[in-house]
Design a protein around this motif. Structure first.
Motif, PDB file in Angstrom:
ATOM      1  N   LEU A 333       0.831  -1.196   0.000  1.00  0.00           N
ATOM      2  CA  LEU A 333       0.000   0.000   0.000  1.00  0.00           C
ATOM      3  C   LEU A 333       0.868   1.249   0.000  1.00  0.00           C
ATOM      4  O   LEU A 333       1.990   1.244   0.516  1.00  0.00           O
ATOM      5  N   PRO A 334       0.350   2.338  -0.582  1.00  0.00           N
ATOM      6  CA  PRO A 334       1.099   3.597  -0.509  1.00  0.00           C
ATOM      7  C   PRO A 334       1.204   4.056   0.938  1.00  0.00           C
ATOM      8  O   PRO A 334       0.452   3.604   1.806  1.00  0.00           O
ATOM      9  N   ARG A 335       2.138   4.951   1.177  1.00  0.00           N
ATOM     10  CA  ARG A 335       2.284   5.455   2.529  1.00  0.00           C
ATOM     11  C   ARG A 335       2.754   6.894   2.505  1.00  0.00           C
ATOM     12  O   ARG A 335       3.385   7.347   1.548  1.00  0.00           O
ATOM     13  N   ILE A 336       2.397   7.590   3.569  1.00  0.00           N
ATOM     14  CA  ILE A 336       2.883   8.944   3.783  1.00  0.00           C
ATOM     15  C   ILE A 336       3.989   8.841   4.828  1.00  0.00           C
ATOM     16  O   ILE A 336       3.727   8.519   5.992  1.00  0.00           O
ATOM     17  N   ALA A 337       5.223   9.100   4.405  1.00  0.00           N
ATOM     18  CA  ALA A 337       6.364   8.957   5.312  1.00  0.00           C
ATOM     19  C   ALA A 337       6.413  10.086   6.329  1.00  0.00           C
ATOM     20  O   ALA A 337       6.801   9.868   7.483  1.00  0.00           O
ATOM     21  N   SER A 338       6.019  11.295   5.918  1.00  0.00           N
ATOM     22  CA  SER A 338       6.091  12.418   6.852  1.00  0.00           C
ATOM     23  C   SER A 338       5.218  13.569   6.378  1.00  0.00           C
ATOM     24  O   SER A 338       4.938  13.702   5.183  1.00  0.00           O
ATOM     25  N   VAL A 339       4.778  14.359   7.331  1.00  0.00           N
ATOM     26  CA  VAL A 339       4.059  15.609   7.075  1.00  0.00           C
ATOM     27  C   VAL A 339       4.693  16.675   7.964  1.00  0.00           C
ATOM     28  O   VAL A 339       4.763  16.499   9.184  1.00  0.00           O
ATOM     29  N   THR A 340       5.165  17.744   7.362  1.00  0.00           N
ATOM     30  CA  THR A 340       5.825  18.805   8.115  1.00  0.00           C
ATOM     31  C   THR A 340       5.155  20.139   7.822  1.00  0.00           C
ATOM     32  O   THR A 340       5.037  20.528   6.655  1.00  0.00           O
ATOM     33  N   VAL A 341       4.722  20.799   8.870  1.00  0.00           N
ATOM     34  CA  VAL A 341       4.051  22.090   8.714  1.00  0.00           C
ATOM     35  C   VAL A 341       5.055  23.201   9.007  1.00  0.00           C
ATOM     36  O   VAL A 341       5.669  23.232  10.077  1.00  0.00           O
ATOM     37  N   GLY A 342       5.235  24.091   8.036  1.00  0.00           N
ATOM     38  CA  GLY A 342       6.128  25.222   8.223  1.00  0.00           C
ATOM     39  C   GLY A 342       5.448  26.348   8.975  1.00  0.00           C
ATOM     40  O   GLY A 342       4.418  26.166   9.628  1.00  0.00           O
ATOM     41  N   GLU A 343       6.018  27.543   8.862  1.00  0.00           N
ATOM     42  CA  GLU A 343       5.484  28.703   9.581  1.00  0.00           C
ATOM     43  C   GLU A 343       4.054  29.011   9.130  1.00  0.00           C
ATOM     44  O   GLU A 343       3.744  28.981   7.940  1.00  0.00           O
ATOM     45  N   VAL A 344       3.208  29.271  10.108  1.00  0.00           N
ATOM     46  CA  VAL A 344       1.824  29.647   9.835  1.00  0.00           C
ATOM     47  C   VAL A 344       1.753  31.175   9.761  1.00  0.00           C
ATOM     48  O   VAL A 344       2.172  31.866  10.698  1.00  0.00           O
ATOM     49  N   LYS A 345       1.249  31.712   8.658  1.00  0.00           N
ATOM     50  CA  LYS A 345       1.221  33.153   8.449  1.00  0.00           C
ATOM     51  C   LYS A 345      -0.185  33.635   8.129  1.00  0.00           C
ATOM     52  O   LYS A 345      -0.950  32.945   7.455  1.00  0.00           O
ATOM     53  N   SER A 350      -6.736  35.902   5.621  1.00  0.00           N
ATOM     54  CA  SER A 350      -6.538  34.462   5.443  1.00  0.00           C
ATOM     55  C   SER A 350      -5.280  33.990   6.163  1.00  0.00           C
ATOM     56  O   SER A 350      -4.357  34.765   6.408  1.00  0.00           O
ATOM     57  N   THR A 351      -5.263  32.690   6.482  1.00  0.00           N
ATOM     58  CA  THR A 351      -4.130  32.061   7.148  1.00  0.00           C
ATOM     59  C   THR A 351      -3.593  30.943   6.261  1.00  0.00           C
ATOM     60  O   THR A 351      -4.367  30.119   5.758  1.00  0.00           O
ATOM     61  N   PHE A 352      -2.260  30.928   6.089  1.00  0.00           N
ATOM     62  CA  PHE A 352      -1.633  29.942   5.213  1.00  0.00           C
ATOM     63  C   PHE A 352      -0.473  29.258   5.932  1.00  0.00           C
ATOM     64  O   PHE A 352       0.116  29.811   6.859  1.00  0.00           O
ATOM     65  N   ALA A 353      -0.149  28.069   5.465  1.00  0.00           N
ATOM     66  CA  ALA A 353       1.051  27.367   5.933  1.00  0.00           C
ATOM     67  C   ALA A 353       1.625  26.573   4.775  1.00  0.00           C
ATOM     68  O   ALA A 353       0.872  26.037   3.944  1.00  0.00           O
ATOM     69  N   GLN A 354       2.954  26.504   4.706  1.00  0.00           N
ATOM     70  CA  GLN A 354       3.582  25.617   3.736  1.00  0.00           C
ATOM     71  C   GLN A 354       3.728  24.245   4.389  1.00  0.00           C
ATOM     72  O   GLN A 354       4.287  24.121   5.476  1.00  0.00           O
ATOM     73  N   VAL A 355       3.202  23.234   3.726  1.00  0.00           N
ATOM     74  CA  VAL A 355       3.192  21.879   4.267  1.00  0.00           C
ATOM     75  C   VAL A 355       3.942  20.956   3.318  1.00  0.00           C
ATOM     76  O   VAL A 355       3.661  20.920   2.117  1.00  0.00           O
ATOM     77  N   ARG A 356       4.899  20.227   3.851  1.00  0.00           N
ATOM     78  CA  ARG A 356       5.658  19.258   3.058  1.00  0.00           C
ATOM     79  C   ARG A 356       5.119  17.856   3.333  1.00  0.00           C
ATOM     80  O   ARG A 356       4.963  17.457   4.482  1.00  0.00           O
ATOM     81  N   VAL A 357       4.845  17.132   2.273  1.00  0.00           N
ATOM     82  CA  VAL A 357       4.279  15.787   2.378  1.00  0.00           C
ATOM     83  C   VAL A 357       5.132  14.825   1.567  1.00  0.00           C
ATOM     84  O   VAL A 357       5.260  14.971   0.347  1.00  0.00           O
ATOM     85  N   ASP A 358       5.712  13.844   2.226  1.00  0.00           N
ATOM     86  CA  ASP A 358       6.484  12.801   1.553  1.00  0.00           C
ATOM     87  C   ASP A 358       5.562  11.597   1.384  1.00  0.00           C
ATOM     88  O   ASP A 358       5.360  10.819   2.317  1.00  0.00           O
ATOM     89  N   ALA A 359       4.973  11.468   0.196  1.00  0.00           N
ATOM     90  CA  ALA A 359       3.980  10.415  -0.045  1.00  0.00           C
ATOM     91  C   ALA A 359       4.227   9.781  -1.408  1.00  0.00           C
ATOM     92  O   ALA A 359       4.211  10.474  -2.425  1.00  0.00           O
TER      93      ALA A 359
END
Length: 438
Positions: A333-345, A350-359
């Protein structure tokens, strides 16, 4: 669990007998050596089940066909309703049995759509429940898909005090006794969480044929020993099971319960059946298992514990198949190795965040990634259960996303969702503390 059952109520409203009173009974629980055996038409039967919310009645036949292909032989519902006949017909067509739920109202607000009922004083309401329950038994008892009756669900857990628990357990005995007079061909159980129902059933509800126990996570390994210590001699089913639930999960730095990852959820189901319950089945104590839950809902409970999300299959789907049939997924099965949330601005309103997803899938192919959130601090039960999709645009690298976050007061649970071309949906969660609006 409570959340998925609320939706099912609108759709889907074992006397320890040795031997069962009628030789014509299709289902029986009989004493065998030092244990018990569930039998259907005189043949040994072990319930390899799932709880069933389904989606819509038009799909029940397809649902039952798919579940039978996984190695499932039994469904469990929480109540009866206008769709029950359709489900029973579909189940029978595909060789499945149904533990038919007969709903009894909860004893306090906060459970099951915040309903509450007073078993100490509401004699008129108890009479109504008594009459309606017996009517459902008369209506469905001759259907060939009926395996047994499951009366009530976690009412003792959700009763406010000992006096109310005793009153309910005494009322339950009246219902169980009468059901067994009407239908001598199907065992009767009642269901509660963990061991909460056992002392009350043992003392005030002696007519039950077996106990239904809802347990999640590692408790599946502990429960048999606790039942033995309590001197329980009746057989039992595990009527709900899955990974560690939110109520037991440790909280993160933002106060949000940490959800097990998809691999842990998968392993919990396979391990629970093979290692915790198989010896209990062999010893004649456990009569079967129902994994929670077959439902197409896209909500907090569905994503945590469900086998499906819409038309996509979750890892629990494949875990049920491996547990009951021994068949692993054809490809990992596929998997998500990690989710990392950067600075919330905050930018304007509106509110945004850069999110890194290793999937990635097993071949390293990127997956279709999306995002959603759940707000457990919401004012209403509906809002607390709701999972809402979030807007996201690709970031500066292939695994980065600019996610637009909601405007709520308090931390949110953030879902990263990834789907492969075969329709498998995997999820990873984290929490985000949102900045206070100026």
């Amino acid at each position: 669990m409570n959340l998925a059952r609320s939706a099912v109520l609108a759709l889907l409203w074992v006397l320890v007998v040795v031997p069962v009173a009628s030789a014509r009974a299709a289902t029986a629980i009989v004493k065998v050596a030092d244990g018990w055996q569930l039998q259907v038409d005189g043949k040994p039967y072990v319930a390899r089940g799932v709880t069933f919310s389904g989606s819509r009645s038009a799909d029940y036949e397809k649902d039952c066909a798919r579940l039978a292909a996984l190695g499932v032989n039994t469904l469990r519902t929480w109540g009866t309703g206008t769709e029950t006949r359709v489900l029973l017909d579909a189940a029978h067509k595909h060789g499945l049995k149904v533990l038919v739920g007969l709903w009894l109202r909860q004893g306090r607000p906060g459970a099951e759509s915040d309903d509450s009922f007073d078993y100490l004083r509401d004699t008129k309401g108890m009479k109504k429940q008594f009459t309606e329950t017996l009517a459902q038994v008369r209506h469905f008892k001759d259907h060939p898909a009926v395996l047994a009756w499951g009366i009530g669900n976690e009412v003792l857990l959700n009763s406010p005090d000992d006096a109310s628990k005793e009153a309910y357990a005494r009322f339950l005995e009246q219902v169980v006794s009468e059901v067994k007079k009407i239908d001598t061909g199907h065992p009767v159980i009642s269901v509660d969480a963990w061991m909460f129902g056992v002392p009350w059933w043992e003392k005030y509800t002696p007519s039950l044929d077996a106990y239904g126990l809802n347990v999640y996570g590692g408790g599946i390994h502990v429960l048999p020993g606790e039942l033995k210590k309590a001197g329980v001699t009746r057989p039992w089913f595990i009527t709900e099971f899955g990974a560690q639930g939110e109520w037991d999960a440790p909280k993160d730095a933002n106060g949000v319960p940490r959800e097990p990852d998809d691999t842990q959820k998968y392993d919990a189901i396979v391990d629970g059946w093979r290692n915790a319950l198989a010896p209990q089945v062999q010893a004649g104590r456990c009569l079967g298992l129902f994994v929670f839950n077959y439902s197409a809902s896209f909500d907090h409970t569905g994503l945590w514990l469900g086998m499906l999300s819409g038309t996509s299959t979750r890892p629990a789907w494949h875990a049920v198949r491996e547990a009951y049939s021994g068949q692993k997924p054809a490809t990992p099965l596929p998997r998500i190795a990690s989710v990392t949330v950067g600075e919330v601005k905050r930018e304007k309103s509106s509110t945004f965040a850069q999110v890194r997803v290793d999937a990635k899938d097993a071949e390293g192919t990127p997956l279709d990634v999306s995002f959603a959130y759940n707000f457990r601090g919401a004012a209403t039960r509906h809002e607390r259960d709701e999972v809402v999709r979030l807007q996201a645009t690709p970031g500066p690298t292939p695994d980065a996303w600019l996610v637009r976050l909601p405007t709520v007061k308090g931390p949110i649970k953030l879902y990263a969702l990834a789907k492969d071309r075969a329709g498998n949906l995997v999820a990873a969660t984290t929490s985000v503390a949102l900045p206070v609006a100026p």
